[in-house]
Design an enzyme around this catalytic site. Structure first.
Site, mmCIF file in Angstrom:
data_model
loop_
_atom_site.group_PDB
_atom_site.id
_atom_site.type_symbol
_atom_site.label_atom_id
_atom_site.label_comp_id
_atom_site.label_asym_id
_atom_site.label_seq_id
_atom_site.Cartn_x
_atom_site.Cartn_y
_atom_site.Cartn_z
ATOM 1 N N LYS A 1 -26.140 30.854 9.368
ATOM 2 C CA LYS A 1 -26.914 30.211 8.298
ATOM 3 C C LYS A 1 -27.515 31.254 7.347
ATOM 4 O O LYS A 1 -27.363 31.155 6.130
ATOM 5 C CB LYS A 1 -28.017 29.352 8.928
ATOM 6 C CG LYS A 1 -28.792 28.526 7.925
ATOM 7 C CD LYS A 1 -30.023 27.860 8.555
ATOM 8 C CE LYS A 1 -29.679 26.739 9.496
ATOM 9 N NZ LYS A 1 -29.468 25.463 8.783
ATOM 10 N N ARG B 1 -36.085 27.751 10.318
ATOM 11 C CA ARG B 1 -34.911 27.290 11.078
ATOM 12 C C ARG B 1 -34.326 28.440 11.887
ATOM 13 O O ARG B 1 -34.339 29.586 11.465
ATOM 14 C CB ARG B 1 -33.822 26.783 10.124
ATOM 15 C CG ARG B 1 -34.186 25.530 9.350
ATOM 16 C CD ARG B 1 -33.003 25.105 8.473
ATOM 17 N NE ARG B 1 -33.229 23.827 7.829
ATOM 18 C CZ ARG B 1 -33.713 23.684 6.603
ATOM 19 N NH1 ARG B 1 -34.047 24.755 5.888
ATOM 20 N NH2 ARG B 1 -33.877 22.485 6.099
ATOM 21 N N GLY C 1 -29.513 23.265 21.876
ATOM 22 C CA GLY C 1 -30.492 23.706 22.866
ATOM 23 C C GLY C 1 -31.527 24.609 22.236
ATOM 24 O O GLY C 1 -32.630 24.762 22.734
ATOM 25 N N MET D 1 -34.240 25.759 19.265
ATOM 26 C CA MET D 1 -35.129 25.066 18.355
ATOM 27 C C MET D 1 -34.422 24.928 17.018
ATOM 28 O O MET D 1 -33.777 25.839 16.554
ATOM 29 C CB MET D 1 -36.417 25.864 18.151
ATOM 30 C CG MET D 1 -37.492 25.023 17.490
ATOM 31 S SD MET D 1 -38.705 26.019 16.623
ATOM 32 C CE MET D 1 -37.907 26.162 15.023
ATOM 33 N N ARG E 1 -21.014 26.052 5.268
ATOM 34 C CA ARG E 1 -20.270 26.659 6.372
ATOM 35 C C ARG E 1 -18.862 26.081 6.357
ATOM 36 O O ARG E 1 -18.625 25.035 5.737
ATOM 37 C CB ARG E 1 -20.942 26.388 7.713
ATOM 38 C CG ARG E 1 -21.109 24.921 7.999
ATOM 39 C CD ARG E 1 -21.929 24.718 9.276
ATOM 40 N NE ARG E 1 -22.245 23.294 9.409
ATOM 41 C CZ ARG E 1 -23.060 22.798 10.334
ATOM 42 N NH1 ARG E 1 -23.665 23.592 11.192
ATOM 43 N NH2 ARG E 1 -23.272 21.511 10.401
ATOM 44 N N HIS F 1 1.985 18.254 40.385
ATOM 45 C CA HIS F 1 3.274 17.652 40.047
ATOM 46 C C HIS F 1 3.115 16.659 38.906
ATOM 47 O O HIS F 1 3.856 16.689 37.925
ATOM 48 C CB HIS F 1 3.852 16.967 41.288
ATOM 49 C CG HIS F 1 5.142 16.273 41.028
ATOM 50 N ND1 HIS F 1 5.219 14.943 40.700
ATOM 51 C CD2 HIS F 1 6.406 16.741 40.999
ATOM 52 C CE1 HIS F 1 6.482 14.610 40.506
ATOM 53 N NE2 HIS F 1 7.232 15.687 40.679
ATOM 54 N N SER G 1 13.254 35.621 34.584
ATOM 55 C CA SER G 1 12.393 34.603 34.010
ATOM 56 C C SER G 1 11.189 34.489 34.936
ATOM 57 O O SER G 1 11.332 34.146 36.105
ATOM 58 C CB SER G 1 13.150 33.280 33.921
ATOM 59 O OG SER G 1 12.298 32.300 33.387
ATOM 60 N N THR H 1 5.670 31.710 36.383
ATOM 61 C CA THR H 1 4.256 32.072 36.483
ATOM 62 C C THR H 1 3.451 31.096 37.327
ATOM 63 O O THR H 1 2.387 31.459 37.814
ATOM 64 C CB THR H 1 3.635 32.202 35.082
ATOM 65 O OG1 THR H 1 3.932 31.021 34.350
ATOM 66 C CG2 THR H 1 4.207 33.398 34.357
ATOM 67 N N ASN H 2 3.947 29.870 37.525
ATOM 68 C CA ASN H 2 3.200 28.962 38.413
ATOM 69 C C ASN H 2 3.171 29.526 39.831
ATOM 70 O O ASN H 2 2.115 29.721 40.421
ATOM 71 C CB ASN H 2 3.866 27.584 38.488
ATOM 72 C CG ASN H 2 3.889 26.868 37.158
ATOM 73 O OD1 ASN H 2 3.282 27.337 36.199
ATOM 74 N ND2 ASN H 2 4.581 25.758 37.104
ATOM 75 N N CYS I 1 8.878 31.022 32.255
ATOM 76 C CA CYS I 1 9.208 29.606 32.252
ATOM 77 C C CYS I 1 8.194 28.794 33.042
ATOM 78 O O CYS I 1 8.420 27.643 33.347
ATOM 79 C CB CYS I 1 10.614 29.378 32.788
ATOM 80 S SG CYS I 1 10.808 29.835 34.517
ATOM 81 N N TYR J 1 11.081 35.922 25.303
ATOM 82 C CA TYR J 1 10.820 34.520 24.986
ATOM 83 C C TYR J 1 9.823 33.908 25.965
ATOM 84 O O TYR J 1 9.568 34.464 27.036
ATOM 85 C CB TYR J 1 12.114 33.706 24.995
ATOM 86 C CG TYR J 1 12.733 33.536 26.363
ATOM 87 C CD1 TYR J 1 12.350 32.482 27.201
ATOM 88 C CD2 TYR J 1 13.682 34.437 26.836
ATOM 89 C CE1 TYR J 1 12.894 32.339 28.468
ATOM 90 C CE2 TYR J 1 14.234 34.309 28.097
ATOM 91 C CZ TYR J 1 13.840 33.262 28.915
ATOM 92 O OH TYR J 1 14.363 33.115 30.166
#
Lengths: 895, 895
Positions: free
Chosen positions: A30, A100, A109, A111, A356, A472, A781, A784-785, A848, A868
């Site tokens: 501000k 302000r 939260g 003032m 803003r 899943h 590949s 990553t899970n 993947c 990729y």
């Protein structure tokens, strides 16, 4: 830095300012923008900003202000007095102030605001004199006492309301507008008495004491519990601190030539290049918030669209409106982005209180960015950077109509975006049956398994009581583009009773419910939705995106439908075609089960021979759709027990149909049972022990590739992927078997096959041994899970028991199944990338896992130089945008 | 190297040799030792060795011998002719030869021996003349034809046997000794005819052709299928090749002044310093093997011990025996190890045919090594190096009496060493009941769980149908020192019928069975066992071991019994005290279950308060036993559902006793159910979500430590270990809670507590983030079981489905749950070690997984510089020895 040289206060006044927009860290958002607007010569009430460094210094020094602060405030205050020709505390011509807070990031939260500061029993008379309006002056004074009392002196708001209500009742008055100056005077006395009673001392009459009180309240609120919690949740460092903005008051409530309002420089929900906003005549900002009066539209267009009677500002105050239009144009050109403005009109004069960058819907964001780039206001590169990638989801899925009313029963995880309304069903078969009959159904399950896939496909939305963001249900739903709320643990689903109990309501199968997969909300009945429209702006935007992008984006897809959507969304190939989903079809699963029951390799081959032509057909269509693009096919991955019957009746039926006994089937199931199937007999381990399976799959793949090449005249870009590899030997053995099948087919069909063989890298050991794996693998590949599951030792299906607590306690900043954990999983990927390339410099590298659609993970993949990412079809545009932004970000940073 | 300069043939003759014992790689074990013995001047029949390089060259050059081989063989042959004054192929005084294979490592499947080579229709007459024994000559000739025919010409052995049998029947003869020279002549004609019929050409009469035929057969056998398979199984490189030993024949069957035999320089089963062996008068070596005649003892001592009638060599041929004694002493002194010797006596003259280091029992090995070191023959350091660490298991556990007969029904994994006989039971409670009643019981389970522990403890042995070397059953059994055979997948265990079906037999509860946990054998009925004796030699030996050892050895132990055994076996502390085992006790599990059912933290604390005093008492005794040594206590690790009831009746009982409904209990169980418990809500994750548990444990530990310190006057060396940590925050949070409990107790008991807090490092992420973990952790203990599971992505409980195939296919060389996988898991440990030390140079590092008792893993731990290993109590001596050997090995290699 010596404190004696510190500048703690930055003054501004129309045409001149010590601060500017780039000093956001020091002055807060501000304060910085007030400085910037002042420098632009816009009409800003003069004032000054006390810097965030004061806040930091305050808390570092036992809540003591820096020594020079007081004198700098006094100096700045006197400049404001000069600018407005009024005097703080004067009983003739008093300067009144607003105070302000304003940090770097907006923060609930804290003032908020104290208005009319400087009024006391004497200065109120000066205000009455100046405004020629006694009632206004005393109303302003009582507002000030009430505001100051509650936010600075911590006297609960209801005390003031009670006094006002009692007085009105006693006087038989109903509206504030009926109150006269004398009435407000009486109220003021009561307010002051109440404050003295509660605080043990009188309301401060000294305007400077009032000012320091308000400043102290802003800094104090930086450390209140709500602010602390908010900072923790949003990762805002305590050290940032807040600034305090002190400004000369302007009044929108001095008469009918006064007003207050907000304006957006463009329409924040459509993005149309039209001013949009609301105002109230003869009102202070808080009146808008209080909602006592209905605001009026700014423009005639809005007025006609909204069908309202009240005057638009454009007609009521045409000159002011024109001035506002000019200010809007000026600010947008200056900030080069759509603005959200607060203004006040005092006796026919327009004052700017705030500007803003405006929040906007995803739709509007896209439209505004494209339009501004076309208008030449920004570069296409900037347009690309301005869209939050994940916000594109809103454009790709139906969303709840924001105007529609709803009853939220519970909340789960926002697992797959979009909204869906349908009849509740609990069984996949029933979902399919009703869907074929033309019903829209919502499938609710405790958790889903691969056997539910046809039901998930038939459903418009999926709801589960268990499972996380990568359960899943969540993964499959995202892949299919179905909205999904997962892990809604408050739900009690009873399959036998066909009921769902939530929030003490029992909902039966067949009743209508609505879910919002973008928020996780579960609602009663029908809630209206709006369908997405993709148009020219989207295409224009994505074309710009692809100009900056270097990382390729593929899709995880196994059905022709998925592949077609993926291609439509710009996928540059399939990065993960899971072949197991193809086996759950009713016509095939019996052959699979026969294979599982077979006593030897010969019988297994016999059963698999039945599946082979079907599997070949699956690939035919897929290869055609993906013509000219690479297709990575993962050989069978899940453990065999996933294909076995689950219920008693299924066991009996299966025994009958395969001419065996139920006991034999149950024994086989018991034999195949695993304590930790995720770490069990699956992936290439199955390929090693049951060579027939992968041989059948290789044959189906190669035969389909030959057929499609003959049809299209172009070769299929085949990449065969071996899952769950931990050692080079596994790869060697399976690769040589695949090569053997290829040789056979080359011989029998008189043709030549071209294909790559590579591996999923999804185990820590595979990452560490990537150097030797790359001798056999032509591509990696990263899965990553599973790599996240093993690296962290967390079963994603079970993580719901503790990951929520981990989030709350900040043990993990992000769900590692959503964004790649760079400190652990990321290092392993980096190691594998380095070692793989050291062995085979041209090795193809991609990911993947589910992370392929997550912007921050995509940024990581770009940084470490993968070729990729592959994600579910509906996430392809998001991935393309995230990849482009990372490229641009790196160029900008000079990398 | 130019082939023209190659030496392919090494000659030897008593007193002189071109080869020696250190040329084992070139000449094979047998050839090298023949050369060595010759150089020592021992009576060795002259001969020569064709090197292993010939074999290699032969296969590298399309099965062609190197050009100079023939001339070198002819030269060596003529030297042999000179040495024995006979001529190869002479019909007057023929030189006869033996041809034997001999590689670096002894290898079944290779061609073994051809004796009497050089005999033909003419030279046989010369042998008759020389030996003055026509029958002997023709017997020798027919033996030669038979041997050569079967091993060189590949004519199946039974053809020769059939001819002999037919002839005997026809002539009405029953024993070979009844055959006259003429009978053998007739047999010879039939043999020759059969060979010509089968091979299409006559039996070779040219002695040189015979010789090259035999040499070719040795080299050919290097590549036969049995040899290839053996090499693959034992990791013997094909490139090693085999040597061929050609020697002048000596005859033990020329009359009663002839003999043949084997001698051990000490007793190979007891290790006593007494010659031990057997001989046969008037016999060739093959007669001993054939088992037609019973061999006689060498010494009078043996004779009296065995209670046999036949003459000992010591009395029958006292002079030769004395000479043999001298040779034994000479060889042992020379080789500085116990020898296994083959000899032949020809007409009163002793010939040495072979010497090698003797195989021996673990008992004997220990005794021999200690004795030789005391005799000054070897250094204590060498004594330490000579004992295979894992062989010590034989000393620590009861073993099957090797003499006892047995019926092996099936085989499982040799999961925990030692033999056990007992009544079969299927339930832990029944095992305990019968054991209390004085019965020895064998507990058979499909698999075990923590609730079976009291039954496992009560049993003398454990048998499971499922689970690998590190399954629950295996780990707990090793920890308790109970013999265990796990994963015997042929067993069908039916709990309701209380039967075990194996090998088509049904064995009922209560019947006697025997298991051998050192071999994995499962036997019917009772098989006699022998108890271990540990004595002075063991203590002497272990004292030497500890002189060389630098790596510390601790034990994994949680009961006072385990701790006492561990201390007796030399453990230098407890490296892993699992606290969960303490909760399965009947008196505690109900409180644990109450805790699990509790609806809030307050009720949980209430239930835990009941357990706390019991847990404190557990630690009291443990701390006393381990006085002065560190004790690492791991806080609760398993998921809560492990404590829940399993059977219907248990559910009902539990509901009754906790005043809740069965439905509520089942719902809670369903809620806690996990798909992959190994990766689930356990370890510190439980500690984070249920702070009461670790707080209770910390309180119990600290209170016990205070009490024991007061009693003993010495502080307890406490190390509190937090399991399954993946992030620094987990450690921070739990550590601060532990510190808080410590502060409380310090306050309330007016004392000071000293303790370390550290973490199990058992997840890949923990290894990678070790640098930051070390900021909070004062020690790391690598949990190599779980680290292997996560790094490899293999559930040890489920690995039985595919790991056996992986072994057979050489995909994994060793079971990664037995020996640390250095390429994957090992690198992670190395990374964690480096990063942990970089942050905290004095961090204590050890391992506490099952690998802590595995010699090759211990060697790895020593190499990367860990401070200690921790293993089950019964493996402590093994670990001490392995650690010493690695130290010595590194010193020797000059590290």
């Amino acid at each position: 830095m010596g404190q004696s040289k510190m500048k703690w206060v930055y003054a501004f006044s129309s045409g001149v300012a010590e601060g500017s927009a780039d000093m956001r860290d020091l002055l807060g958002g501000k304060g910085a923008n007030l400085g910037e607007m002042s420098s632009l010569g816009l009409p800003v009430p003069p004032g000054f900003t006390i810097t965030t460094e004061v806040c930091t210094s305050f808390y570092e020094n036992n809540e003591q202000y820096p020594g020079e602060l007081e004198s700098q405030v006094i100096t700045a205050l006197s400049e404001v007095e000069s600018a407005v020709s009024a005097k703080f505390g004067s009983s003739e011509n008093p300067l009144l102030l607003s105070v302000r807070s304003g940090g770097r990031a907006s923060m609930p939260g804290m003032m908020d605001t104290v208005l009319n500061l400087g009024l006391n029993d004497k200065t109120v008379e000066g205000l009455a004199e100046q405004s020629k309006d006694r009632r206004f002056a005393y109303d302003s004074y009582r507002r000030f006492i009430q505001m100051y009392g509650s936010v600075v002196l911590d006297v609960a708001h209801h005390h003031f309301e009670d006094i006002l209500e009692d007085y009105k009742e006693q006087k038989n008055l109903s509206l504030d507008t009926e109150m006269l100056a004398e009435d407000w005077q009486a109220i003021i006395s009561s307010y002051a008495a109440e404050i003295e009673r509660q605080c043990g001392k009188p309301f401060p009459q000294d305007p400077l004491a009032q000012l320091w009180g308000a400043i102290g309240a802003v800094f104090g609120s930086w450390m209140n519990q709500r602010a602390k919690t908010y900072r923790k949740l949003h990762n805002i460092p305590e050290s940032w601190g807040t600034a305090v903005n002190v400004q000369a008051m302007v009044f929108g409530n001095m008469g009918n030539d006064c007003a207050t309002g907000v304006a957006f420089t463009r329409d924040p929900s459509t993005g149309n290049n039209e001013i949009y906003g609301e105002y109230l005549v003869n009102a202070q900002g808080e009146d808008v918030v209080a909602g006592i009066r209905t605001p009026q539209p700014l423009t005639l267009k809005e007025k006609s669209r909204g069908g309202v009677e009240s005057l638009a500002m454009e007609e009521a105050m045409p000159e002011i409106y024109q001035e506002l239009q000019k200010v809007c144009a000026r600010l947008e050109a200056h900030y080069r982005d759509m603005q959200d403005i607060e203004f006040t009109v005092q006796k026919g004069f327009l004052w700017m209180l705030q500007t803003r960058n405006a929040k906007r819907t995803a739709h509007a964001a896209l439209k505004v960015s494209v339009a501004m780039a076309k208008e030449g206001l920004i570069e296409p590169r900037e347009a690309v950077m301005r869209i939050e990638p994940s916000s594109l989801e809103q454009l790709l899925h139906p969303t709840l109509d924001p105007e529609a009313s709803r009853v939220v029963l519970a909340r789960g995880l926002a697992a797959s975006p979009g909204a869906a309304t349908g009849r509740l069903v609990f069984e996949a078969d029933e979902a399919e049956r009703l869907s074929h009959a033309g019903e829209k159904v919502l499938l609710a399950r405790i958790e889903t398994s691969p056997e539910d896939i046809h039901g998930m496909h038939a459903a418009v939305g999926i709801l589960t009581a268990r499972g996380g963001m990568t359960s899943h249900a969540a993964v499959v739903a995202r892949g299919m583009g179905r909205p999904c709320v997962s892990g809604a643990s408050e739900l009690q689903i009873d399959y036998s009773a066909k009921t769902l109990v939530v929030a003490e309501k029992t909902i039966k199968s067949g009743e209508i419910m609505t879910i919002d997969g973008s928020t996780g909300e579960i609602m009663e009945g029908r809630v209206a939705t709006v369908q997405p429209e993709l148009g020219g702006d989207f295409d224009t935007f994505m074309a710009w995106v692809d100009e900056y992008r270097t990382l390729k984006v593929r899709a995880n897809a196994e059905t022709p439908e998925d592949a077609a959507i993926a291609r439509k969304f710009g996928a540059e190939g399939i990065g993960l075609c899971r072949t197991e989903h193809m086996f759950f079809d009713a016509s095939r699963i019996s052959a699979m089960r026969e294979m599982i029951m077979a006593k030897n390799s010969h019988d297994r081959s016999g059963a698999l021979a039945k599946v082979q032509p079907m599997q070949r057909n699956d690939f035919l269509e897929l290869f055609e759709i993906m013509e000219g693009l690479p297709v990575t096919i993962r050989l069978l991955d899940p453990p065999l027990h996933e294909f076995l019957p689950k219920t008693d009746s299924e066991f009996a039926e299966f025994a009958r149909s395969t001419d065996t006994t139920e006991v034999a089937v149950r024994n086989r199931a018991a034999q195949l049972h695993e304590l930790n199937p995720m770490l069990g007999h699956r992936g290439c381990r199955l390929g090693i022990t049951h060579p027939e399976i992968y041989e059948m799959q290789a044959r189906a793949i190669f035969e389909a590739a030959v057929e499609v090449r003959q049809k299209l005249g172009n070769p299929v870009h085949l990449e065969i992927m071996i899952p769950l590899v931990a050692t080079k030997s596994e790869l060697e053995i399976i690769r040589s078997r695949i090569d053997l099948v290829a040789k056979e087919i080359e011989g029998s069909l008189q043709t030549e096959l071209s294909y790559l063989v590579g591996t999923m890298v999804e185990l820590p050991r595979a990452c560490l041994c990537a150097g030797s794996l790359a001798k056999e693998a032509e591509f990696f590949s990263f899965g990553t899970n599973d790599l996240t599951q093993t690296t962290f030792g967390i079963s994603r299906d079970d993580s719901g028991h503790f990951l929520p607590t981990y989030h709350e306690s900040n043990i993990v900043e992000q769900d590692p199944f959503v964004s790649i954990d760079e400190g652990g999983v990321g290092e392993l990927i980096q190691i594998a990338t380095d070692r793989g390339r050291a062995t085979r410099p041209d090795i193809k590298l991609g990911i993947c896992g589910e992370h392929g659609g997550d912007p921050s993970s995509i940024s990581f993949c770009h940084k470490i130089g993968l070729d990729y990412v592959s994600c579910s079809a509906y996430r392809v545009p998001i991935a393309r945008l995230a990849a482009a932004q990372t490229s641009i970000g790196q160029i900008t940073r000079g990398d």
